[in-house]
Design a protein around this motif. Structure first.
Motif, short mmCIF file in Angstrom:
data_model
loop_
_atom_site.label_atom_id
_atom_site.label_comp_id
_atom_site.label_asym_id
_atom_site.label_seq_id
_atom_site.Cartn_x
_atom_site.Cartn_y
_atom_site.Cartn_z
N THR B 59 0.86 -1.17 0.00
CA THR B 59 0.00 0.00 0.00
C THR B 59 0.90 1.22 0.00
N LEU B 60 0.62 2.18 -0.88
CA LEU B 60 1.36 3.44 -0.81
C LEU B 60 0.80 4.25 0.35
N ALA B 62 0.31 7.26 0.41
CA ALA B 62 -0.64 8.21 -0.16
C ALA B 62 -2.04 7.60 -0.30
N GLN B 63 -2.10 6.27 -0.50
CA GLN B 63 -3.41 5.63 -0.65
C GLN B 63 -4.18 5.62 0.66
N ALA B 64 -3.49 5.79 1.79
CA ALA B 64 -4.16 5.74 3.09
C ALA B 64 -4.68 7.10 3.53
N GLU B 65 -4.43 8.11 2.71
CA GLU B 65 -4.89 9.46 3.04
C GLU B 65 -6.38 9.45 3.40
N ARG B 67 -7.78 7.85 5.72
CA ARG B 67 -8.22 6.59 6.31
C ARG B 67 -7.77 6.50 7.77
#
Ligand SMILES: Cc1cc2nc3c(=O)[nH]c(=O)nc-3n(C[C@H](O)[C@H](O)[C@H](O)COP(=O)(O)OP(=O)(O)OC[C@H]3O[C@@H](n4cnc5c(N)ncnc54)[C@H](O)[C@@H]3O)c2cc1C
Ligand code: SF4
Ligand code: FES
Ligand code: FES
Lengths: 324, 168
Positions: B59-60, B62-65, B67
Motif C-alpha cells: 500500500t502506498l 498516499a493511498q491511506a490518506e 483513512r
C-alpha cells in the motif's frame, strides 16, 4: 523505484482526463500488483492515477446482469449475498486466490489486468520479451514449470495468473471501458491477447483506457457450477491449473456446458471445443474424458510443464463428475 | 491526514514512493508492523485500514490518506492487551515474535470478515448466512500470514479460543 507523481481521481471522467494529460501515466487500483512491480523496477510509470475510490457498486442492473464496479474489492465481491447466491463461481474463484489481506485491497479491474508471475519477467537481469521487447525469452529454455501449454508463442510462454478471470470467462462476462475517445464494451474473452510476436501487448485496451465495470449475464438457472484450483500448497499460491465449469444435465444428458481453464495460457482460456463435445452427450465419465481430451488437444508442453496437460484433463473430468 | 491508532497524523508524505509500511515505521516511529518480504508474500506488515486487514508493504502511504490505520500498537484496550494478545501468550502463539504483530492484526480483521459473512475456500457452503470459525477455517483464512518459527498450532489455538463466541 522510479519517481512518479500521484493523484487520486474522484470520478471516471477526471481519471481518464488525468491519465490522458500525463505522459507515462498508469491507473492504480489496490496496488497489490503494480506497487510490487514498480518496486522491482519492472513497471516504471511517470505518474499514478489512483482509481481505487471510483464507483464500486455491486448489484443486479435493470438489464438483469450482475454489475461490479471496477473499484469493488475482491473481498466485497466474494462476500456479496447476490454474488454468492446467483453467481457462486465468482465468489469461489476469488477466495481461491491470494490471501485475505490482498483480497481486501485488490480491485476487480486490477485483478483482470494483473501481470504474469513469470519469474524472468520479474527479474530485470533476465531476458524477457514482455518486459523488454526483442530481448528474448529466458523461460522458453529455462525453468518453465509454471508456464503455458496453450496459445503460447516462441516469443513468450507466460500465463495469466488471475483466478477471477477464469470464472468470468466461463460466465460470458463483459468489460466496460472509458477512454479519451469515449466508452465501449469488450467481451472478457477478447480483453487479453495471445502473445504472438508482441507479448508486451497484453490486452486490447487503447492507451489511457480505464475499466469502469464488469457485467455478467445470469447463468442458466439449472446449471451447477464449480471452480477447482490445483497448486503447490493448499492456499496462498497461484494456480498450476484451474477449472471453472458450469454444467446443466437433464435426464442424464448434458443440456449445456461451459468450461474455462486457468494456469494454462496467457489469458483465461475458454474450452469451446470441449463444450461442443459435452453438449447433447450423455453425462458420463466417457463423455467427460472425451471433452477433457478435446480441451487439451492443441496443448504443447515445454521441458518442465508437460504435467499440466494430464493434470488439467483430470481436473476437468473430476469437476464435471462432481457437477453431474 | 491519516488517523493512526486513533490519533490524526499530518506527517507529510513528501515522496509518493513511500509505502504505508515505511511511513509507519520510519516517519511515525511505529515498529510493530514488520517488513518480512516487502512483496506481499508473508503478512508480517499486516495492519488494519478502516478496520480491514491489508498489507502495508503493498500500500502506498498516499493511498491511506483520509483513512484510519490501526497497528498492533493500537489494538489493546484501556492500556492493556487485547484478549487475542493474551491468548497468544497463553497458547505460545509465537517464538521469535517477528510475525506476531501481523498475525494479531490479521486475526482481528479475519474475525470481522467472518462476522460480515465473507466466505473462505474451505467454507462448506459459499452462500451460507454465517460461518463457523473451525481450525480449518482459521488456517485457511490466516494463510496469508507465514510464521518461520512454525508456531502455527499455538496461533490457531489462540484465535480459536478468542473468537469462540464470535468477534469481540
Ligand atoms: C503473494 C501474492 C499472491 C497472489 N495470489 C493470487 C492468486 O492466487 N490468484 C489471483 O488471482 N491473484 C493472486 N494475486 C494477485 C492479486 O490478485 C492481484 O495483485 C490483484 O488482484 C491486483 O488488483 P489491484 O487492484 O491491486 O491492481 P493494481 O496492482 O492496482 O493494478 C494491476 C494492473 O491493473 C491496472 N489497473 C488497475 N485498475 C485498473 C482499471 N480500473 N482500469 C485499467 N487499468 C487498471 C494497473 O495499471 C496495473 O497495470 C496474488 C498477489 C500476491 C502479492
Ligand atoms: S515467458 Fe514471457 S514473461 Fe516470461 S520471460 Fe518469456 S517473454 Fe518474459
Ligand atoms: S512485508 Fe508485507 S507481506 Fe511481507
Ligand atoms: S514467531 Fe517467529 S516467525 Fe512467527
Amino acid at each position: 523505484m522510479k519517481p512518479f507523481t500521484y493523484q487520486r481521481a474522484d470520478d471516471v471522467a477526471s481519471a481518464v482526463a488525468a491519465a490522458a494529460a500525463t505522459p507515462g501515466a498508469a491507473y492504480l487500483g489496490g496496488g497489490t500488483n503494480l506497487v510490487d512491480l514498480m518496486r522491482q523496477n519492472v513497471e516504471r510509470p511517470a505518474a499514478l492515477v489512483d482509481v481505487s475510490r471510483l464507483p464500486a457498486r455491486i448489484g443486479i442492473g435493470t438489464d438483469g446482469r450482475l454489475w461490479m464496479g471496477a473499484a469493488a474489492t475482491n473481498t466485497d465481491v466474494a462476500a456479496d449475498p447476490v454474488v454468492r447466491r446467483d453467481f457462486p463461481i465468482i465468489a469461489e474463484a476469488i477466495v481461491n486466490g491470494a490471501s485475505g489481506q490482498i483480497r481486501n485491497t485488490a480491485t476487480v479491474g486490477g485483478n483482470l489486468l494483473q501481470r504474469t508471475r513469470c519469474l524472468y519477467f520479474y527479474d530485470t537481469g533476465a531476458r524477457c520479451n514482455k518486459r523488454e521487447p526483442g530481448s528474448g525469452c529466458d523461460a522458453v529454455d529455462g525453468h518453465n514449470r509454471m508456464h503455458a501449454v496453450l496459445g503460447a508463442s516462441p516469443e513468450c510462454v507466460a500465463t495469466n495468473p488471475s483466478d477471477l478471470g477464469v470464472a468470468l470467462a466461463a460466465l460470458d462476462a463483459r468489460v466496460h471501458l472509458a477512454g479519451p475517445a469515449g466508452g465501449r464494451t469488450v467481451e472478457l474473452l477478447d480483453l487479453h491477447r495471445l502473445p504472438g510476436d508482441t507479448p508486451h501487448v497484453e490486452t486490447v485496451l487503447a492507451p489511457g483506457e480505464l475499466i469502469t465495470a464488469v457485467s455478467v449475464p445470469p447463468p442458466p438457472a439449472a446449471a451447477r457450477s464449480a471452480y477447482r484450483k490445483v497448486r503447490e500448497r493448499a492456499s496462498y499460491a497461484f494456480a498450476l491449473v484451474s477449472v471453472a465449469a458450469l454444467l446443466e444435465v437433464r435426464d442424464g444428458v448434458v443440456a449445456s456446458a461451459r468450461l474455462a481453464l486457468g494456469g494454462v495460457a496467457a489469458k483465461p482460456w475458454r474450452a469451446a471445443v470441449a463444450e461442443a463435445v459435452l453438449t447433447g452427450a450423455p453425462a458420463t465419465r466417457a463423455t467427460f474424458d472425451r471433452a477433457a481430451a478435446a480441451a487439451l488437444a492443441d496443448a504443447r508442453p515445454l521441458a518442465h510443464n508437460g504435467f499440466k496437460i494430464p493434470l488439467a484433463q483430470r481436473v476437468i473430468v473430476s469437476t464435471l463428475e462432481e457437477l453431474s | 491526514m491519516i488517523v493512526i491508532n486513533g490519533t490524526p497524523h499530518d506527517t507529510e508524505i513528501t515522496d509518493p514512493r513511500r509505502s504505508l509500511l515505511d511511513h509507519l515505521r520510519e516517519d511515525v516511529g511505529l515498529h510493530g508492523p514488520k517488513k518480512g518480504c516487502d512483496q506481499g508474500g508473508c503478512g508480517a506488515c499486516t495492519v488494519l485500514v478502516d478496520g480491514r486487514r491489508v498489507l502495508a508493504c503493498l500500500t502506498l502511504a498516499a493511498q491511506a490518506e483520509g483513512r484510519s490505520v490501526t497497528t498492533v500498537e493500537g489494538v489493546g484496550r484501556d492500556g492493556g492487551l487485547d484478549p487475542l494478545q493474551e491468548a497468544f501468550i497463553e497458547h505460545d502463539g509465537f517464538q521469535c515474535g517477528y510475525c506476531t504483530p501481523g498475525q494479531v492484526c490479521s486475526a482481528i480483521g479475519m474475525a470481522d470478515e467472518v462476522a460480515r459473512g465473507v466466505p473462505s475456500r474451505v467454507s462448506p457452503e459459499i452462500g451460507a448466512a454465517s460461518f463457523d470459525l473451525s481450525p480449518d477455517e482459521i488456517r485457511e483464512r490466516m494463510s496469508g500470514n507465514l510464521c518461520r518459527c512454525g508456531a502455527y498450532n499455538g496461533i490457531v489455538a489462540a484465535i480459536e479460543e478468542t473468537y469462540l463466541d464470535g468477534p469481540r
